[in-house]
Design an enzyme around this catalytic site. Structure first.
Site, PDB file in Angstrom:
ATOM      1  N   LYS A 184      27.871  11.497  33.234  1.00 60.39           N
ATOM      2  CA  LYS A 184      27.993  11.941  31.831  1.00 60.39           C
ATOM      3  C   LYS A 184      26.593  12.037  31.260  1.00 60.39           C
ATOM      4  O   LYS A 184      25.685  11.311  31.689  1.00 60.39           O
ATOM      5  CB  LYS A 184      28.798  10.923  31.024  1.00 60.39           C
ATOM      6  CG  LYS A 184      29.437  11.482  29.772  1.00 60.39           C
ATOM      7  CD  LYS A 184      30.757  12.134  30.105  1.00 60.39           C
ATOM      8  CE  LYS A 184      31.506  12.585  28.880  1.00 60.39           C
ATOM      9  NZ  LYS A 184      32.911  12.880  29.197  1.00 60.39           N
ATOM     10  N   ASP A 224      31.796  18.810  26.700  1.00 62.20           N
ATOM     11  CA  ASP A 224      32.360  17.619  26.045  1.00 62.20           C
ATOM     12  C   ASP A 224      32.139  17.842  24.545  1.00 62.20           C
ATOM     13  O   ASP A 224      31.894  18.980  24.119  1.00 62.20           O
ATOM     14  CB  ASP A 224      31.679  16.345  26.569  1.00 62.20           C
ATOM     15  CG  ASP A 224      32.371  15.069  26.079  1.00 62.20           C
ATOM     16  OD1 ASP A 224      33.523  14.832  26.455  1.00 62.20           O
ATOM     17  OD2 ASP A 224      31.764  14.315  25.294  1.00 62.20           O
TER      18      ASP A 224
HETATM   19  P1  NAD Z   1      35.299  18.844  20.065  1.00 63.77           P
HETATM   20  O1  NAD Z   1      33.867  18.752  19.733  1.00 63.77           O
HETATM   21  O2  NAD Z   1      35.880  20.165  20.439  1.00 63.77           O
HETATM   22  O3  NAD Z   1      36.171  18.259  18.850  1.00 63.77           O
HETATM   23  C1  NAD Z   1      35.967  16.983  18.328  1.00 63.77           C
HETATM   24  C2  NAD Z   1      36.880  16.799  17.134  1.00 63.77           C
HETATM   25  O4  NAD Z   1      36.787  15.439  16.699  1.00 63.77           O
HETATM   26  C3  NAD Z   1      36.523  17.661  15.921  1.00 63.77           C
HETATM   27  O5  NAD Z   1      37.709  18.117  15.306  1.00 63.77           O
HETATM   28  C4  NAD Z   1      35.811  16.671  14.993  1.00 63.77           C
HETATM   29  O6  NAD Z   1      35.948  17.013  13.623  1.00 63.77           O
HETATM   30  C5  NAD Z   1      36.572  15.402  15.310  1.00 63.77           C
HETATM   31  N1  NAD Z   1      35.808  14.189  14.948  1.00 63.77           N
HETATM   32  C6  NAD Z   1      34.514  13.901  15.216  1.00 63.77           C
HETATM   33  N2  NAD Z   1      34.172  12.718  14.658  1.00 63.77           N
HETATM   34  C7  NAD Z   1      35.281  12.253  14.046  1.00 63.77           C
HETATM   35  C8  NAD Z   1      35.563  11.088  13.286  1.00 63.77           C
HETATM   36  N3  NAD Z   1      34.632  10.147  13.075  1.00 63.77           N
HETATM   37  N4  NAD Z   1      36.810  10.931  12.782  1.00 63.77           N
HETATM   38  C9  NAD Z   1      37.760  11.870  13.004  1.00 63.77           C
HETATM   39  N5  NAD Z   1      37.548  12.993  13.710  1.00 63.77           N
HETATM   40  C10 NAD Z   1      36.327  13.180  14.223  1.00 63.77           C
HETATM   41  O7  NAD Z   1      35.530  17.780  21.255  1.00 63.77           O
HETATM   42  P2  NAD Z   1      36.640  17.778  22.399  1.00 63.77           P
HETATM   43  O8  NAD Z   1      36.096  18.486  23.589  1.00 63.77           O
HETATM   44  O9  NAD Z   1      37.959  18.171  21.825  1.00 63.77           O
HETATM   45  O10 NAD Z   1      36.668  16.225  22.786  1.00 63.77           O
HETATM   46  C11 NAD Z   1      37.408  15.278  22.016  1.00 63.77           C
HETATM   47  C12 NAD Z   1      37.564  13.988  22.819  1.00 63.77           C
HETATM   48  O11 NAD Z   1      38.216  14.282  24.061  1.00 63.77           O
HETATM   49  C13 NAD Z   1      36.252  13.303  23.191  1.00 63.77           C
HETATM   50  O12 NAD Z   1      36.467  11.913  23.183  1.00 63.77           O
HETATM   51  C14 NAD Z   1      35.990  13.792  24.606  1.00 63.77           C
HETATM   52  O13 NAD Z   1      35.166  12.902  25.331  1.00 63.77           O
HETATM   53  C15 NAD Z   1      37.409  13.809  25.138  1.00 63.77           C
HETATM   54  N6  NAD Z   1      37.610  14.679  26.290  1.00 63.77           N
HETATM   55  C16 NAD Z   1      37.338  16.012  26.243  1.00 63.77           C
HETATM   56  C17 NAD Z   1      37.576  16.802  27.354  1.00 63.77           C
HETATM   57  C18 NAD Z   1      37.374  18.285  27.331  1.00 63.77           C
HETATM   58  O14 NAD Z   1      37.736  18.941  28.330  1.00 63.77           O
HETATM   59  N7  NAD Z   1      36.860  18.878  26.260  1.00 63.77           N
HETATM   60  C19 NAD Z   1      38.072  16.214  28.540  1.00 63.77           C
HETATM   61  C20 NAD Z   1      38.354  14.850  28.555  1.00 63.77           C
HETATM   62  C21 NAD Z   1      38.121  14.091  27.424  1.00 63.77           C
END
Ligand code: NAD
Length: 516
Positions: A184, A224
């Site tokens: 990561k 991510d």
């Molecule tokens: P993203 O950047 O597309 O979206 C993040 C979202 O979280 C946004 O809507 C943002 O407003 C919200 N957010 C940020 N800080 C916040 C807070 N303090 N309170 C409430 N909401 C908040 O990110 P993503 O790719 O959707 O990833 C989200 C989570 O899923 C992360 O933990 C990431 O590690 C995990 N994840 C993502 C993937 C992937 O394929 N994108 C895979 C596995 C895990």
């Protein structure tokens, strides 16, 4: 003052509680439960490599808005008409990037370095300077295959955080049965404060430095938080620039646009995987998602796709919380309309706030909305013990990485709230990343239906093994065989998932042995 003798002396390290040690608590419990070989524990409890480096970039000139109070000092300042409409790039934080020769040919009225735009606001003209950013790549473990894990652009990142997230990828790739290890990394940056071309320059420089450390068979990044397919395209281009055999290098990143070697179904994969797990949770009870209610925290890639797919299966979303606020509609939120609202180019913050089909509520109230399922899909550490005490939900399906603190876990168990742990619930992303990687290597492209069928089988099969470990019901079915993994007693689902991961990783060390 320290004397010359003791000046260089390093104090005995005291184990202190950090985000990483918290994240590893479950690893140690699983290691104790299965009697993990001591040397394998040592190999896994710290990463293989921790890279910290710096990235510099030259920023552009920008306009920084003054507060209405400060703007009073420029009461008489005439409006500046900017002739080139593409010259101004508005950012979510109110700043405006001056692209190209934005002000050339315009009637510019500048007073003490300030100007007024037709929107009436007064802006300070800030000349573009070079800036340095701290960047990271943690490579946790490669016993099962190349390091694999996302790139995060976020202001609040640290070595400790990336260590925890990289380790989590090691567990997740083992659980999803994809032949990768865990990694990561990312940059300490708020991407919403930078223009498109600035982010391009920062990303290219990041990959310029990263290139020595990674490779399609060594370490493969993916999107991510704060990154997406566009960032992956830039990273791929920078990695392949000047290479003679570009075709073999496309697998350097996953999560690419389908038109440049990405996989069908990758964008939705993590959200889709969350929903496959929830479906299987209900199928086990003889139920479906139809008529169930849910709330979602985070409406980015994972949250919005999970919400849309659940909506399509007949479930109703009552509330969504994101970084800027919370919306609530007891009748159910129209998810397609909400996705359109967030994607609207005028919605610079990409926030759910301002959505006409719901009312605004406090974040505290969000946690207390009574629903069947909560999908945390934002950042880690959001479900604290206090939040867990107030939740009115039956099931938590962890879309985010590490959304529940260890203290909260104990509260959830006490309160009998079911959990689908992150390392299986959100493993859909890395699973389809693996499919993308294979397609790149074989120069194939699979249909979305093929991808989803494989994904559904992989996740449900491994989720069933985790459920069997948790209930201590070793068995072999057409779909799965949990007999090698059950431990002779019932354990909670998060521990069960970690047991599955560790048994699969340990096999490599036991069968292959250690290189000296
Ligand atoms: P993203 O950047 O597309 O979206 C993040 C979202 O979280 C946004 O809507 C943002 O407003 C919200 N957010 C940020 N800080 C916040 C807070 N303090 N309170 C409430 N909401 C908040 O990110 P993503 O790719 O959707 O990833 C989200 C989570 O899923 C992360 O933990 C990431 O590690 C995990 N994840 C993502 C993937 C992937 O394929 N994108 C895979 C596995 C895990």
């Amino acid at each position: 003052m320290a004397g010359p003798e003791n000046f260089m002396r390093v104090s005995t390290p005291q184990p202190k509680r950090t985000l990483y040690t918290d994240a590893m608590e479950i690893f140690h419990r699983a290691a104790d439960t299965i009697g993990l070989a001591p040397r394998v524990r040592l190999e896994l409890e710290e990463p293989d490599y921790e890279h910290i480096f710096y990235v510099t970039a030259k920023l552009k000139d920008r306009l920084r808005p003054l507060s209405p109070e400060a703007a009073k000092a420029f009461g008489e300042l005439p409006v500046t008409q900017v002739r080139d409409p593409n010259g101004l790039e508005r950012l979510a934080d109110g700043q405006i990037i001056l692209n190209g020769k934005a002000l050339l040919g315009s009637d510019v009225n500048i007073r003490r370095g300030h100007l007024r735009l037709p929107d009436g606001a007064v802006y300070q003209l800030v000349p573009g300077e070079s800036q340095r950013f701290k960047a990271y790549r943690v490579q946790h473990n490669q016993a099962r295959g190349p390091y694999k894990g996302g790139i995060r652009y976020h202001r609040e990142v640290s070595l400790d955080l990336f260590k925890a997230l990289a380790a989590e990828m090691t567990w997740k790739t083992a659980i999803a049965e994809v032949p990768f290890g865990g990694g990561k990394g990312g940059i300490a940056i708020d991407p919403r404060q930078y223009g498109k071309e600035e982010l391009e320059a920062i990303t290219l420089r990041f990959m310029y430095k990263l290139k020595k450390l990674i490779g399609p068979n060594i370490d493969i990044p993916a999107p991510d938080v704060g990154t997406n397919g566009e960032i992956m395209a830039l990273m791929m281009r920078q990695y392949l620039d000047g290479e003679r055999e570009r075709v073999v290098g496309k697998a350097i990143v996953t999560g690419k646009d389908v038109r440049i070697g990405g996989s069908e179904g990758r964008v939705k994969a993590t959200g889709q995987g969350v929903v496959y797990c929830i479906e299987d949770y209900y199928a086990d009870k003889g139920e479906t998602l139809k008529g169930k209610t849910y709330t979602v925290q985070g409406f980015g890639n994972v949250g919005s796709n999970a919400a849309e797919i659940m909506h399509g299966l007949g479930a109703r979303c009552l509330a969504v919380n994101d970084a800027d606020g919370t919306i609530f509609n007891p009748e159910g939120i129209d998810i397609a309309a909400l996705i359109a609202h967030v994607a609207d180019p005028k919605n610079l913050k990409r926030s759910v706030l301002g959505f006409p089909g719901a009312q605004v509520i406090e974040k505290k109230a969000f946690w207390e909305v009574p629903v069947d399922v909560l999908v945390p899909a934002a950042l880690g550490g959001e479900i604290t013990a206090d939040v867990a005490e107030h939740l009115q939900v039956k099931l938590i399906a962890e879309g985010a990485n590490g959304p529940t603190t260890p203290d909260a876990d104990r509260v959830l168990q006490k309160r009998g709230i079911d959990l689908i742990p992150d390392i299986i619930a959100n493993a859909g992303g890395v699973t389809v990343s693996y499919y993308e990687w294979i397609q790149n290597k074989r120069m194939e492209s699979w249909t979305e239906a093929e991808v989803n069928a494989k994904l559904e089988h992989a996740l449900k099969r491994n989720y069933r093994i985790i459920r069997d470990i948790s209930r201590n019901t070793p068995r072999k079915t057409e779909m799965h065989d949990s007999r090698p993994f059950c431990v002779g007693k019932q354990v909670e689902p998060r521990l069960a998932a970690m047991i599955l991961a560790l048994k699969r990783i340990e096999a490599h060390y036991i069968i292959e042995g250690f290189s000296q």
